[in-house]
Design a protein around this motif. Structure first.
Motif, mmCIF file in Angstrom:
data_model
loop_
_atom_site.group_PDB
_atom_site.id
_atom_site.type_symbol
_atom_site.label_atom_id
_atom_site.label_comp_id
_atom_site.label_asym_id
_atom_site.label_seq_id
_atom_site.Cartn_x
_atom_site.Cartn_y
_atom_site.Cartn_z
ATOM 1 N N ASP A 3 -23.696 -5.480 -33.455
ATOM 2 C CA ASP A 3 -23.754 -5.774 -32.025
ATOM 3 C C ASP A 3 -23.944 -4.487 -31.233
ATOM 4 O O ASP A 3 -23.015 -3.693 -31.075
ATOM 5 N N LEU A 4 -25.163 -4.302 -30.719
ATOM 6 C CA LEU A 4 -25.477 -3.140 -29.878
ATOM 7 C C LEU A 4 -25.919 -3.570 -28.481
ATOM 8 O O LEU A 4 -26.411 -2.748 -27.707
ATOM 9 N N GLU A 5 -25.744 -4.833 -28.148
ATOM 10 C CA GLU A 5 -26.379 -5.345 -26.935
ATOM 11 C C GLU A 5 -25.723 -4.865 -25.644
ATOM 12 O O GLU A 5 -26.311 -4.996 -24.574
ATOM 13 N N GLU A 6 -24.532 -4.289 -25.719
ATOM 14 C CA GLU A 6 -23.858 -3.830 -24.498
ATOM 15 C C GLU A 6 -24.249 -2.403 -24.114
ATOM 16 O O GLU A 6 -23.846 -1.918 -23.057
ATOM 17 N N GLY A 7 -25.003 -1.722 -24.939
ATOM 18 C CA GLY A 7 -25.330 -0.329 -24.664
ATOM 19 C C GLY A 7 -26.405 -0.167 -23.597
ATOM 20 O O GLY A 7 -27.335 -0.966 -23.502
ATOM 21 N N ASP A 8 -26.279 0.885 -22.793
ATOM 22 C CA ASP A 8 -27.287 1.207 -21.777
ATOM 23 C C ASP A 8 -28.341 2.111 -22.410
ATOM 24 O O ASP A 8 -28.440 3.296 -22.104
ATOM 25 N N PHE A 9 -29.132 1.552 -23.318
ATOM 26 C CA PHE A 9 -30.079 2.362 -24.063
ATOM 27 C C PHE A 9 -31.304 2.739 -23.239
ATOM 28 O O PHE A 9 -32.098 3.578 -23.658
ATOM 29 N N TYR A 10 -31.455 2.113 -22.078
ATOM 30 C CA TYR A 10 -32.560 2.471 -21.181
ATOM 31 C C TYR A 10 -32.094 3.459 -20.112
ATOM 32 O O TYR A 10 -32.794 3.701 -19.128
ATOM 33 N N GLY A 11 -30.916 4.051 -20.324
ATOM 34 C CA GLY A 11 -30.440 5.099 -19.429
ATOM 35 C C GLY A 11 -31.102 6.432 -19.682
ATOM 36 O O GLY A 11 -30.949 7.372 -18.896
ATOM 37 N N VAL A 12 -31.841 6.551 -20.777
ATOM 38 C CA VAL A 12 -32.623 7.755 -21.057
ATOM 39 C C VAL A 12 -33.845 7.738 -20.142
ATOM 40 O O VAL A 12 -34.616 6.783 -20.152
ATOM 41 N N LYS A 13 -34.018 8.800 -19.357
ATOM 42 C CA LYS A 13 -35.122 8.826 -18.398
ATOM 43 C C LYS A 13 -35.863 10.156 -18.463
ATOM 44 O O LYS A 13 -35.277 11.202 -18.767
ATOM 45 N N ILE A 14 -37.138 10.104 -18.172
ATOM 46 C CA ILE A 14 -37.956 11.300 -17.994
ATOM 47 C C ILE A 14 -38.618 11.201 -16.632
ATOM 48 O O ILE A 14 -39.270 10.191 -16.321
ATOM 49 N N ASN A 15 -38.418 12.219 -15.810
ATOM 50 C CA ASN A 15 -38.917 12.203 -14.433
ATOM 51 C C ASN A 15 -38.467 10.941 -13.695
ATOM 52 O O ASN A 15 -39.218 10.370 -12.890
ATOM 53 N N GLY A 16 -37.250 10.512 -13.973
ATOM 54 C CA GLY A 16 -36.695 9.349 -13.296
ATOM 55 C C GLY A 16 -37.198 8.016 -13.800
ATOM 56 O O GLY A 16 -36.784 6.971 -13.288
ATOM 57 N N LYS A 17 -38.078 8.008 -14.802
ATOM 58 C CA LYS A 17 -38.675 6.783 -15.313
ATOM 59 C C LYS A 17 -38.001 6.354 -16.619
ATOM 60 O O LYS A 17 -37.750 7.176 -17.500
ATOM 61 N N LYS A 18 -37.736 5.067 -16.722
ATOM 62 C CA LYS A 18 -37.162 4.522 -17.947
ATOM 63 C C LYS A 18 -38.230 4.396 -19.028
ATOM 64 O O LYS A 18 -39.424 4.315 -18.728
ATOM 65 N N PRO A 19 -37.805 4.335 -20.300
ATOM 66 C CA PRO A 19 -38.772 4.081 -21.367
ATOM 67 C C PRO A 19 -39.317 2.668 -21.281
ATOM 68 O O PRO A 19 -38.652 1.760 -20.772
ATOM 69 N N VAL A 20 -40.540 2.487 -21.769
ATOM 70 C CA VAL A 20 -41.116 1.146 -21.796
ATOM 71 C C VAL A 20 -40.538 0.336 -22.948
ATOM 72 O O VAL A 20 -40.579 -0.902 -22.940
ATOM 73 N N MET A 21 -39.997 1.029 -23.947
ATOM 74 C CA MET A 21 -39.392 0.331 -25.076
ATOM 75 C C MET A 21 -38.444 1.251 -25.819
ATOM 76 O O MET A 21 -38.695 2.451 -25.936
#
Length: 434
Positions: free
Chosen positions: A355-373
């Motif tokens: 179970d990893l669904e609670e993690g904020d894995f899209y908190g990694v940002k470059i130039n303020g932009k989130k990853p597309v995946m």
């Protein structure tokens, strides 16, 4: 997959902590759970489009690693073995490896060919044969022809769990954005949904003895284990929840997805379908943030006397949600009795759901932009297989689906692909809007 490193990268370098310590080297002691996970490796990718990257040079991507390692020096250390035979980490600032690779495909072309796989975007490393010279972490930056970027992490599980690995990359992106690195890194503060059942007292089923591959810290398999990631959209999640018809508002998508896949795999395996599975959940019993980098999770067994392949979905969901039996206590006892010298497989010793669904894995940002995946898999999976459930990217309405990464023996995985599409409308590969 060979335990030897993949040397297809165009440039490899080493990053050490920014502040030298001279001969004042410390030691990082490993607890029983760290040592239990020593044959496993967490591999993550964050994919960014060209708008986020804006032609950032490699030197700018590499620079934040130096101050980041000041706050977690054991990450750049090396494994040593004490006179008693117990492994520990020598904090000798030997560094982590950084790889740069130029890809001749666009990000879209790569995903159409490789789908959501981390292979090729993560440096292929394991510990050994000479532990004193084996880095615990590799970070691989892949530039695509379109200007997009992949940040791939290979993380020795002995350092910490998947949340630790994602936290490491998140703090790297924070430092890249000119935020000062913290004095110590922390895990996400997760919400506790349900308390776990009482601990068991007999022998744990969630691990098995491992046969090592030569002098590498990697277990041998009896069969070829393949990996595939399914993207379950928010619309499909809603359909699953409706099918389940739960009156419990606290039922998690993880529990429903796990039950669905357990049922499908049991049908594929027939009379040999798994009636005992392992559930890996984050340890949030104290209600406080866990210090970075540690293996702080709960391994539980779930058993049924019924055939999972013939059970309805709600029965399996309730088993996963309400009948977990915590094995951590007996795992600790097992390691103590073996004097922590045993080699074990955890993921895939039994069919394992993570179970990893609670993690904020899209908190990694470059130039303020989130990853597309974002995706994650585990290397060193046993023959029974593992299922990872983590958040998917936001859709146009701001809702998240789920990325479900499954490692199973190849023939079973092929059959599972067909069953999920035919019975649940979940395709092998559904294009993301990137």
């Amino acid at each position: 997959m060979s335990p030897l490193p993949n040397l297809d990268t165009s440039r490899i370098s080493t990053v050490v902590p920014a502040t030298p310590r001279g001969e004042n080297h410390g030691e990082h002691n490993l607890n029983y759970m760290d040592l239990l996970m020593k044959l496993h490796y967490i591999r993550t990718i964050h994919l960014f489009d060209s708008e986020a990257v804006q032609s950032l040079p490699f030197s700018d991507l590499k620079a934040p690693m130096f101050p980041l390692l000041d706050s977690c020096r054991h990450v750049s250390g090396r494994i040593r073995i004490s006179e008693s035979g117990r492994p520990f980490i020598k904090c000798n600032d030997a560094g982590v490896r950084i790889a740069e690779w130029q890809c001749d495909k666009t990000l879209r072309e790569w995903m159409d060919e490789k789908e959501y796989s981390v292979d090729g975007l993560v440096y292929d490393h394991v510990l050994g044969p000479d532990l004193a010279f084996s880095p615990l972490v590799f970070v691989k930056f892949t530039y695509f022809k379109c200007g997009g970027l992949s940040v791939g992490l290979s993380w020795a599980h002995i350092l910490g769990d998947a949340f630790s690995a994602f936290s490491f990359i998140t703090k790297w992106s924070d430092t890249l954005a000119a935020q000062p690195p913290p004095k110590s890194l922390h895990m996400p503060n997760l919400t506790k949904h349900k308390s776990l059942s009482n601990s068991i007292t007999d022998y744990p089923i969630s691990v098995k003895k491992a046969t090592l591959v030569d002098k590498y810290w990697l277990a041998a398999n009896d069969s070829y284990v393949a990996t595939h990631t399914f993207h379950i959209t928010f619309k499909q999640l809603h359909h699953l929840a409706t099918t389940f018809k739960s009156t419990d508002t606290h039922t998690k998508y993880f529990e429903i997805i796990s039950a669905m896949i357990w049922k499908c795999i049991a049908q594929i395996r027939g009379d040999y379908g798994p009636r005992v599975v392992t559930i890996s959940t984050t340890n949030v019993s104290n209600g406080v943030e866990n210090e970075f980098s540690r293996n702080d999770f709960v391994l539980s067994r779930v058993e049924t006397n019924l055939s999972p392949g013939e059970s309805n979905l709600s029965e399996l969901v309730n088993l996963i949600a309400e009948k977990k039996m915590n094995e951590n206590h007996v795992l600790k006892k097992l390691m103590e009795e073996s004097d922590v010298k045993g080699d074990f497989v955890v993921y895939g010793a039994k069919l394992t759901f993570v179970d990893l669904e609670e993690g904020d894995f899209y908190g990694v940002k470059i130039n303020g932009k989130k990853p597309v995946m974002v995706n994650c898999d585990i290397r060193g999976v046993g023959d029974e297989g593992v299922v990872l459930v983590l958040p998917g990217p936001e859709d146009n309405d701001g809702n998240n689906g789920r990325m479900v990464t499954i490692s199973l023996p190849g023939k079973e995985l092929d059959q599972l692909k067909g069953k999920l599409e035919k019975e649940w409308g979940i395709q092998y590969y559904s294009r993301l809007g990137c």
